[in-house]
Design an enzyme around this catalytic site. Structure first.
Site, PDB file in Angstrom:
ATOM      1  N   ARG A 118       0.819  -1.237   0.000  1.00  0.00           N
ATOM      2  CA  ARG A 118       0.000   0.000   0.000  1.00  0.00           C
ATOM      3  C   ARG A 118       0.845   1.277   0.000  1.00  0.00           C
ATOM      4  NH1 ARG A 118      -3.194  -2.983   3.860  1.00  0.00           N
ATOM      5  NH2 ARG A 118      -4.814  -4.091   2.704  1.00  0.00           N
ATOM      6  N   LYS A 140       1.962  11.376 -11.280  1.00  0.00           N
ATOM      7  CA  LYS A 140       1.066  10.492 -12.030  1.00  0.00           C
ATOM      8  C   LYS A 140       1.831   9.221 -12.348  1.00  0.00           C
ATOM      9  CE  LYS A 140      -2.224  13.469 -14.361  1.00  0.00           C
ATOM     10  NZ  LYS A 140      -2.695  13.964 -15.667  1.00  0.00           N
ATOM     11  N   GLU A 182       6.732  17.992 -25.245  1.00  0.00           N
ATOM     12  CA  GLU A 182       6.159  18.384 -23.942  1.00  0.00           C
ATOM     13  C   GLU A 182       6.708  19.752 -23.508  1.00  0.00           C
ATOM     14  OE1 GLU A 182       3.682  16.710 -22.827  1.00  0.00           O
ATOM     15  OE2 GLU A 182       3.983  14.541 -22.865  1.00  0.00           O
ATOM     16  N   LYS A 224       5.529  22.949 -14.330  1.00  0.00           N
ATOM     17  CA  LYS A 224       4.754  21.771 -13.925  1.00  0.00           C
ATOM     18  C   LYS A 224       4.561  21.753 -12.411  1.00  0.00           C
ATOM     19  CE  LYS A 224       3.546  17.093 -14.505  1.00  0.00           C
ATOM     20  NZ  LYS A 224       3.651  15.843 -15.205  1.00  0.00           N
ATOM     21  N   GLU A 234      -5.913  16.973 -10.383  1.00  0.00           N
ATOM     22  CA  GLU A 234      -6.520  17.317 -11.671  1.00  0.00           C
ATOM     23  C   GLU A 234      -8.018  17.593 -11.588  1.00  0.00           C
ATOM     24  OE1 GLU A 234      -4.603  15.398 -15.072  1.00  0.00           O
ATOM     25  OE2 GLU A 234      -6.541  15.377 -16.044  1.00  0.00           O
ATOM     26  N   ARG A 238      -4.721  21.416 -13.822  1.00  0.00           N
ATOM     27  CA  ARG A 238      -3.766  20.375 -14.229  1.00  0.00           C
ATOM     28  C   ARG A 238      -4.172  19.730 -15.554  1.00  0.00           C
ATOM     29  NH1 ARG A 238      -0.412  15.873 -10.710  1.00  0.00           N
ATOM     30  NH2 ARG A 238       0.656  15.016 -12.527  1.00  0.00           N
ATOM     31  N   ASN A 242      -2.700  18.269 -20.396  1.00  0.00           N
ATOM     32  CA  ASN A 242      -3.089  17.222 -21.346  1.00  0.00           C
ATOM     33  C   ASN A 242      -3.411  17.773 -22.729  1.00  0.00           C
ATOM     34  OD1 ASN A 242      -2.915  14.893 -19.688  1.00  0.00           O
ATOM     35  ND2 ASN A 242      -4.690  15.656 -18.585  1.00  0.00           N
ATOM     36  N   HIS A 245      -3.227  15.541 -25.728  1.00  0.00           N
ATOM     37  CA  HIS A 245      -3.059  14.160 -25.268  1.00  0.00           C
ATOM     38  C   HIS A 245      -4.250  13.262 -25.589  1.00  0.00           C
ATOM     39  CE1 HIS A 245       0.444  15.816 -23.356  1.00  0.00           C
ATOM     40  NE2 HIS A 245       0.739  14.700 -22.712  1.00  0.00           N
ATOM     41  N   HIS A 249      -3.144  10.069 -27.201  1.00  0.00           N
ATOM     42  CA  HIS A 249      -3.358   8.744 -26.617  1.00  0.00           C
ATOM     43  C   HIS A 249      -4.122   7.838 -27.583  1.00  0.00           C
ATOM     44  CE1 HIS A 249      -2.802  10.232 -22.179  1.00  0.00           C
ATOM     45  NE2 HIS A 249      -1.668  10.141 -22.839  1.00  0.00           N
ATOM     46  N   HIS A 262       5.457   8.597 -27.473  1.00  0.00           N
ATOM     47  CA  HIS A 262       4.463   9.423 -26.784  1.00  0.00           C
ATOM     48  C   HIS A 262       4.569  10.890 -27.235  1.00  0.00           C
ATOM     49  CE1 HIS A 262       1.816  10.912 -23.637  1.00  0.00           C
ATOM     50  NE2 HIS A 262       2.757  11.756 -23.265  1.00  0.00           N
TER      51      HIS A 262
HETATM   52  P1  NAD Z   1      10.650   5.782 -22.609  1.00  0.00           P
HETATM   53  O1  NAD Z   1      10.605   5.667 -21.166  1.00  0.00           O
HETATM   54  O2  NAD Z   1      10.162   4.627 -23.430  1.00  0.00           O
HETATM   55  O3  NAD Z   1      12.142   6.123 -23.033  1.00  0.00           O
HETATM   56  C1  NAD Z   1      12.442   6.311 -24.387  1.00  0.00           C
HETATM   57  C2  NAD Z   1      13.605   5.421 -24.848  1.00  0.00           C
HETATM   58  O4  NAD Z   1      14.828   5.998 -24.411  1.00  0.00           O
HETATM   59  C3  NAD Z   1      13.585   4.021 -24.286  1.00  0.00           C
HETATM   60  O5  NAD Z   1      14.025   3.123 -25.271  1.00  0.00           O
HETATM   61  C4  NAD Z   1      14.585   4.099 -23.148  1.00  0.00           C
HETATM   62  O6  NAD Z   1      15.142   2.849 -22.812  1.00  0.00           O
HETATM   63  C5  NAD Z   1      15.610   5.007 -23.733  1.00  0.00           C
HETATM   64  N1  NAD Z   1      16.431   5.743 -22.792  1.00  0.00           N
HETATM   65  C6  NAD Z   1      16.068   6.275 -21.600  1.00  0.00           C
HETATM   66  N2  NAD Z   1      17.054   7.047 -21.103  1.00  0.00           N
HETATM   67  C7  NAD Z   1      18.066   6.984 -21.983  1.00  0.00           C
HETATM   68  C8  NAD Z   1      19.341   7.588 -22.037  1.00  0.00           C
HETATM   69  N3  NAD Z   1      19.752   8.459 -21.118  1.00  0.00           N
HETATM   70  N4  NAD Z   1      20.144   7.296 -23.078  1.00  0.00           N
HETATM   71  C9  NAD Z   1      19.723   6.456 -24.057  1.00  0.00           C
HETATM   72  N5  NAD Z   1      18.507   5.880 -24.092  1.00  0.00           N
HETATM   73  C10 NAD Z   1      17.693   6.158 -23.059  1.00  0.00           C
HETATM   74  O7  NAD Z   1       9.824   7.050 -23.126  1.00  0.00           O
HETATM   75  P2  NAD Z   1       9.689   8.528 -22.542  1.00  0.00           P
HETATM   76  O8  NAD Z   1       9.471   9.364 -23.731  1.00  0.00           O
HETATM   77  O9  NAD Z   1      10.762   8.863 -21.610  1.00  0.00           O
HETATM   78  O10 NAD Z   1       8.346   8.456 -21.685  1.00  0.00           O
HETATM   79  C11 NAD Z   1       7.103   8.185 -22.299  1.00  0.00           C
HETATM   80  C12 NAD Z   1       6.159   7.670 -21.250  1.00  0.00           C
HETATM   81  O11 NAD Z   1       5.950   8.673 -20.262  1.00  0.00           O
HETATM   82  C13 NAD Z   1       4.789   7.323 -21.795  1.00  0.00           C
HETATM   83  O12 NAD Z   1       4.392   6.081 -21.300  1.00  0.00           O
HETATM   84  C14 NAD Z   1       3.904   8.419 -21.262  1.00  0.00           C
HETATM   85  O13 NAD Z   1       2.581   7.999 -21.072  1.00  0.00           O
HETATM   86  C15 NAD Z   1       4.569   8.749 -19.977  1.00  0.00           C
HETATM   87  N6  NAD Z   1       4.287  10.102 -19.474  1.00  0.00           N
HETATM   88  C16 NAD Z   1       3.899  10.228 -18.186  1.00  0.00           C
HETATM   89  C17 NAD Z   1       3.667  11.477 -17.656  1.00  0.00           C
HETATM   90  C18 NAD Z   1       3.317  11.623 -16.206  1.00  0.00           C
HETATM   91  O14 NAD Z   1       2.948  12.721 -15.793  1.00  0.00           O
HETATM   92  N7  NAD Z   1       3.449  10.588 -15.409  1.00  0.00           N
HETATM   93  C19 NAD Z   1       3.839  12.614 -18.453  1.00  0.00           C
HETATM   94  C20 NAD Z   1       4.229  12.452 -19.765  1.00  0.00           C
HETATM   95  C21 NAD Z   1       4.469  11.184 -20.273  1.00  0.00           C
HETATM   96  N1  GLY Z   2       1.457  14.855 -17.909  1.00  0.00           N
HETATM   97  C1  GLY Z   2       0.228  15.374 -17.426  1.00  0.00           C
HETATM   98  C2  GLY Z   2       0.213  15.572 -15.948  1.00  0.00           C
HETATM   99  O1  GLY Z   2       1.145  15.271 -15.242  1.00  0.00           O
HETATM  100  O2  GLY Z   2      -0.764  16.022 -15.438  1.00  0.00           O
END
Ligand code: NAD
Ligand code: GLY
Length: 359
Positions: A118, A140, A182, A224, A234, A238, A242, A245, A249, A262
């Protein structure tokens, strides 16, 4: 090094931003209150940076979970691999989880931390530009479902976010550009001056000029943090984070996770949102063109995939966390620098945007 704070009363936490931060043991260990530490990362990031983190933790019982790499592995099955490790090693409720990687690892690591017994403390070490400017901040967390992106998850804040800009040197150009989507979002939703700064500095960012990059990361994290501090769960502002998005999505889910990155899907989605905003009488044509041009200059796609019909697209958009009573709601732009809250949109306008704006 700069330190920002995400102000959430007793759940407030620092964001450290600077060069060579992975070499600073104390930044990490000051946030670890237990003997047991699990590092969650993936098969791409582990050979690059796992040792840099592990070297500071010789005084702890450290386990690592190295997950397969890719958006298609952001699943409950991957989450279970983390739980398997935590349980097999009899990790207690005060164990600390470190998420070392991009947004996929950050979202999954955070969700695992939220769920295990938890809730256990966790630390974000984001290693992509996208994760450094967005996903590591704000709490998130979650995984995808085959029928909907990020549909299973929780709000769960980390203890700290450690952003070492040097790790971006190993990121490939496509992933780097995805992070810029972003960054551009912050200018669009909140600050025309930052959008204008981006128009002037996009080439410096693409060349990974350290001063420009550090400024953009700090600016993004500050924006942010302010938004999250105002509206953690949200209920209002917040949702403007999006922008693009709901469309994005739909592209990610409809085309298969991992087909479009993404950030690429968000870039297309934002161009669609800009077109729809003009259709609704908000943005003017000149500003729509400026938005599309900036994404294009950042080497991001701006047109939606023709593989998805408008009907399929709208069906996919019906699975979104901003929808109310099944009605699709999207963020629109009143002007560059001012986003609306989620607005219901009619299928006719959506169809017009989707049909006119295909690749
Ligand atoms: P990702 O995590 O898939 O990373 C992209 C690629 O880069 C992967 O192949 C990874 O292994 C590689 N990588 C990571 N760091 C590296 C480095 N320093 N050098 C070389 N390669 C590296 O993708 P992302 O774009 O980082 O994240 C996308 C995800 O984030 C999505 O799932 C999206 O939904 C999520 N997201 C979440 C929020 C949130 O608020 N929680 C906000 C925006 C996006
Ligand atoms: N990436 C959208 C949020 O964190 O609210």
């Amino acid at each position: 090094m700069k330190t920002l704070t995400v102000s959430l009363a007793e759940r407030s936490y620092p964001i450290y931003i600077g060069e060579n931060l992975l070499a600073q043991a104390d930044l990490l260990t000051r946030h670890i209150k237990s003997k047991q530490v699990v590092i969650v990362t993936n098969e791409t990031v582990a050979p690059l940076y796992l040792q840099n983190v592990q070297q500071h933790l010789s005084a702890y019982q450290v386990e690592s979970v190295i997950l397969p790499d890719g958006e298609q592995y952001k699943t409950l099955e991957s989450l279970n691999l983390i739980f398997d490790k935590l349980l097999a090693c009899k990790f207690s409720r005060n164990a600390t989880l470190i998420a070392l990687g991009g947004g996929v690892i950050g979202d999954m690591g955070g969700f695992a931390a939220a769920c295990y017994q938890r809730g256990i403390p966790f630390i974000q070490i984001p290693t992509t530009l996208l994760a450094q400017v967005d996903s590591s901040v704000g709490g998130k967390t979650g995984v995808n479902h085959p029928l909907g992106k990020n549909m299973i998850g929780a709000f769960y804040q980390p203890q700290a976010v450690i952003i070492d800009v040097d790790v971006l040197t190993t990121l490939d150009n496509r992933q780097f550009a995805a992070g810029l989507a972003e960054v551009i979002k912050y200018g669009l939703i909140r600050d025309e001056n930052f959008f204008v700064w981006l128009e002037k500095n996009i080439d410096a960012l693409l060349a990974r000029d350290k001063a420009a990059l550090t400024y953009a990361i700090e600016y993004s994290c500050r924006t942010k943090s302010d938004i999250v501090a105002e509206d953690e769960h949200e209920g209002g502002v917040r949702a403007t984070l999006n922008l693009g998005h709901t469309f994005g999505h739909a592209i990610e889910t409809g085309m298969g996770y991992g087909c479009y990155l993404h950030g690429e899907a968000v870039a297309i989605g934002t161009c669609l949102a800009a077109d729809l905003s003009q259709r609704k009488g908000f943005l003017n044509a000149v500003d729509v063109a400026r938005i599309i041009e900036l994404f294009a200059r950042a080497n991001l796609p701006t047109k939606s995939p023709t593989e998805l019909s408008a009907e399929q697209f709208i069906d996919l958009m019906a699975v979104d966390k901003k929808n109310v009573d099944g009605a699709i709601r999207v963020i629109l732009l009143e002007t560059i620098g001012k986003a609306t809250l989620p607005m219901p949109v009619d299928n006719l306008s959506l169809t017009q945007t989707l049909q006119l704006y295909g690749r």
